[in-house]
Design a protein around this motif. Sequence first.
Motif, PDB file in Angstrom:
ATOM      1  N   GLN A 124       0.834  -1.201   0.000  1.00 19.52           N
ATOM      2  CA  GLN A 124       0.000   0.000   0.000  1.00 19.52           C
ATOM      3  C   GLN A 124       0.870   1.252   0.000  1.00 19.52           C
ATOM      4  N   CYS A 125       1.961   1.246   0.778  1.00 17.74           N
ATOM      5  CA  CYS A 125       2.885   2.392   0.788  1.00 17.74           C
ATOM      6  C   CYS A 125       3.497   2.602  -0.582  1.00 17.74           C
ATOM      7  N   LEU A 126       3.887   1.507  -1.232  1.00 19.61           N
ATOM      8  CA  LEU A 126       4.475   1.600  -2.569  1.00 19.61           C
ATOM      9  C   LEU A 126       3.447   2.095  -3.573  1.00 19.61           C
ATOM     10  N   TYR A 127       2.242   1.586  -3.485  1.00 23.79           N
ATOM     11  CA  TYR A 127       1.164   1.996  -4.398  1.00 23.79           C
ATOM     12  C   TYR A 127       0.870   3.486  -4.247  1.00 23.79           C
ATOM     13  N   ASP A 128       0.778   3.953  -3.007  1.00 23.54           N
ATOM     14  CA  ASP A 128       0.473   5.366  -2.763  1.00 23.54           C
ATOM     15  C   ASP A 128       1.567   6.283  -3.304  1.00 23.54           C
ATOM     16  N   THR A 129       2.813   5.824  -3.257  1.00 25.37           N
ATOM     17  CA  THR A 129       3.928   6.655  -3.712  1.00 25.37           C
ATOM     18  C   THR A 129       3.857   6.939  -5.213  1.00 25.37           C
ATOM     19  N   PHE A 130       3.377   5.970  -5.998  1.00 21.38           N
ATOM     20  CA  PHE A 130       3.351   6.133  -7.453  1.00 21.38           C
ATOM     21  C   PHE A 130       1.938   6.269  -8.004  1.00 21.38           C
ATOM     22  N   SER A 131       0.999   6.626  -7.136  1.00 19.86           N
ATOM     23  CA  SER A 131      -0.379   6.789  -7.585  1.00 19.86           C
ATOM     24  C   SER A 131      -0.624   8.216  -8.034  1.00 19.86           C
ATOM     25  N   ARG A 132      -1.311   8.327  -9.125  1.00 19.95           N
ATOM     26  CA  ARG A 132      -1.765   9.646  -9.581  1.00 19.95           C
ATOM     27  C   ARG A 132      -2.987  10.047  -8.778  1.00 19.95           C
ATOM     28  N   LYS A 133      -3.073  11.309  -8.506  1.00 21.76           N
ATOM     29  CA  LYS A 133      -4.217  11.813  -7.754  1.00 21.76           C
ATOM     30  C   LYS A 133      -5.309  12.256  -8.730  1.00 21.76           C
ATOM     31  N   GLY A 134      -6.517  12.303  -8.229  1.00 19.76           N
ATOM     32  CA  GLY A 134      -7.609  12.815  -9.047  1.00 19.76           C
ATOM     33  C   GLY A 134      -8.414  11.707  -9.704  1.00 19.76           C
ATOM     34  N   ILE A 135      -9.203  12.090 -10.689  1.00 15.79           N
ATOM     35  CA  ILE A 135     -10.162  11.171 -11.296  1.00 15.79           C
ATOM     36  C   ILE A 135      -9.489  10.064 -12.089  1.00 15.79           C
ATOM     37  N   ASP A 136      -8.277  10.350 -12.634  1.00 15.12           N
ATOM     38  CA  ASP A 136      -7.568   9.334 -13.428  1.00 15.12           C
ATOM     39  C   ASP A 136      -6.494   8.645 -12.584  1.00 15.12           C
ATOM     40  N   GLY A 137      -6.796   8.498 -11.298  1.00 15.07           N
ATOM     41  CA  GLY A 137      -5.817   7.926 -10.376  1.00 15.07           C
ATOM     42  C   GLY A 137      -5.493   6.473 -10.690  1.00 15.07           C
ATOM     43  N   GLY A 138      -4.350   6.044 -10.225  1.00 12.36           N
ATOM     44  CA  GLY A 138      -3.895   4.681 -10.446  1.00 12.36           C
ATOM     45  C   GLY A 138      -2.388   4.626 -10.292  1.00 12.36           C
ATOM     46  N   PHE A 139      -1.851   3.440 -10.228  1.00  9.89           N
ATOM     47  CA  PHE A 139      -0.423   3.233 -10.055  1.00  9.89           C
ATOM     48  C   PHE A 139       0.284   3.445 -11.390  1.00  9.89           C
ATOM     49  N   ASP A 140       1.155   4.451 -11.456  1.00  6.52           N
ATOM     50  CA  ASP A 140       1.882   4.772 -12.688  1.00  6.52           C
ATOM     51  C   ASP A 140       3.096   3.848 -12.789  1.00  6.52           C
ATOM     52  N   HIS A 141       2.951   2.749 -13.551  1.00 10.75           N
ATOM     53  CA  HIS A 141       4.030   1.758 -13.564  1.00 10.75           C
ATOM     54  C   HIS A 141       5.249   2.230 -14.351  1.00 10.75           C
ATOM     55  N   GLU A 142       5.110   3.205 -15.239  1.00  8.60           N
ATOM     56  CA  GLU A 142       6.278   3.721 -15.961  1.00  8.60           C
ATOM     57  C   GLU A 142       7.180   4.527 -15.018  1.00  8.60           C
ATOM     58  N   ASN A 143       6.574   5.346 -14.174  1.00 13.91           N
ATOM     59  CA  ASN A 143       7.364   6.075 -13.176  1.00 13.91           C
ATOM     60  C   ASN A 143       8.013   5.107 -12.182  1.00 13.91           C
ATOM     61  N   PHE A 144       7.290   4.057 -11.861  1.00 15.44           N
ATOM     62  CA  PHE A 144       7.839   3.038 -10.956  1.00 15.44           C
ATOM     63  C   PHE A 144       9.051   2.352 -11.585  1.00 15.44           C
ATOM     64  N   LEU A 145       8.966   1.995 -12.864  1.00 12.08           N
ATOM     65  CA  LEU A 145      10.085   1.345 -13.553  1.00 12.08           C
ATOM     66  C   LEU A 145      11.297   2.272 -13.626  1.00 12.08           C
ATOM     67  N   THR A 146      11.055   3.555 -13.817  1.00 15.55           N
ATOM     68  CA  THR A 146      12.155   4.521 -13.833  1.00 15.55           C
ATOM     69  C   THR A 146      12.859   4.560 -12.479  1.00 15.55           C
ATOM     70  N   ALA A 147      12.067   4.542 -11.397  1.00 10.94           N
ATOM     71  CA  ALA A 147      12.645   4.552 -10.051  1.00 10.94           C
ATOM     72  C   ALA A 147      13.435   3.277  -9.787  1.00 10.94           C
ATOM     73  N   VAL A 148      12.940   2.144 -10.261  1.00  8.72           N
ATOM     74  CA  VAL A 148      13.649   0.870 -10.079  1.00  8.72           C
ATOM     75  C   VAL A 148      14.981   0.893 -10.825  1.00  8.72           C
ATOM     76  N   ALA A 149      14.966   1.405 -12.071  1.00  8.50           N
ATOM     77  CA  ALA A 149      16.201   1.475 -12.861  1.00  8.50           C
ATOM     78  C   ALA A 149      17.233   2.381 -12.181  1.00  8.50           C
ATOM     79  N   LYS A 150      16.787   3.511 -11.640  1.00  3.17           N
ATOM     80  CA  LYS A 150      17.710   4.416 -10.950  1.00  3.17           C
ATOM     81  C   LYS A 150      18.287   3.757  -9.699  1.00  3.17           C
ATOM     82  N   GLU A 151      17.479   2.983  -8.997  1.00  7.31           N
ATOM     83  CA  GLU A 151      17.967   2.282  -7.806  1.00  7.31           C
ATOM     84  C   GLU A 151      19.028   1.249  -8.183  1.00  7.31           C
TER      85      GLU A 151
END
Length: 390
Positions: free
Chosen positions: A228-255
């Motif tokens: 849930q913490c991970l989901y909230d970190t990469f979730s878009r706010k508002g009506i089109d909310g959801g887990f942005d997996h492209e931003n997540f993949l970018t963060a994983v690559a940087k790590e």
Amino acid sequence: MGSLRRSEFVTACEALLGDAVNAVEIHDLFDVLDPSSSGRVNLCDFSRMVKQLQNKQDCHLHACDNRQDTTNVRKGGTDSPFEGIRAWMQKRGWLIRDVIAAFRDKAQLRWPEFRSALLGHIPPPWLTNDGAMDVFACLEDRAAGAPMTGHVTVADFVEALLDAVPFAEFVANRCIQIVALETYMRSIDLRKTLQRADPSCSRLLDYTDFHASLQSTFPQRFAGPDMQCLYDTFSRKGIDGGFDHENFLTAVAKEIQVHLQHIAGRALPALQRQAAAFQALAQAQDISLSGRLDMEQLQTVLGQLDLGLNPENASAELTHFAKLLQDVPQLDSKTPYFKYFEFVKDGHWIGPTELSCSIDLAEASIQKLAKPPTKAPKQHLLTIVFYKVA
């Protein structure tokens, strides 16, 4: 001058802290403040510890007088026992999954087993017996009876831990680290896994799809609150909310990139300095004199050298460094072997002076790239035959 021997430390603690800590805890405190086993504790460190424990003792007297006091204890500050628990978890890299495991997957606990589970893992000064009592008293659920006779649910305890936003961010970042390292070592095609859960290519996943994807790829690595913490970190706010997996993949690559840079920056210079020993050990492993080592042999050789790796995580870092060496562009990527003769000769280092840890290499680690065809297409071959015959 400026320090206390163990006997002086014990006498001072007994005089200043009274019953706040027992004899065993005092000696544990001394060992914590003297990590190098020098037999002395710095006075400044001692003063800070005493002030912290005295604050916690005072906090225990008033912890649950009213709801406002309970909220203060839960949210933290220097007086809150939760801050000590959070600090220890960050030091050890614990997730909520580890907390639940420490409670042996029980849904609720009474005081004796709650105290045993917490203090059995978290030593002073991060958590004392009084601090554990504060936590239990603030979260206790009892219908009637005297204080400390009820129970605390693990769900309430976890919720209290995550009340502090910085700690929730730590949990999310720790999840990213684990995903990154496992993706790198297991060569997981993480991009394909997440895209499979997003057939509409919206780059957004709802929580159900996100949870199912990570749970199947990294089974039993995360608890529900971790995800849930991970989901909230990469979730878009508002009506089109959801887990942005492209931003997540970018963060994983940087790590992955940061991790490899960290290891290479320490291990490669140490390996260069020990080139002669490395060559001798490699040749001893290379019985067939082929000039190459497989991954297991390479790790065996590197494990006999002092590469300056983190002693608490040396095995994993050694494996990552070995894989990084195998990924050097100068090597033939078609064979899973490390050609050590391209790195050392006559006891001298002739290999690269630095290893590539570019973001391109890191991004390549989160997906399996299509391999180029090894044979020409059939139509192309037929065309060649036609012109030769003509």
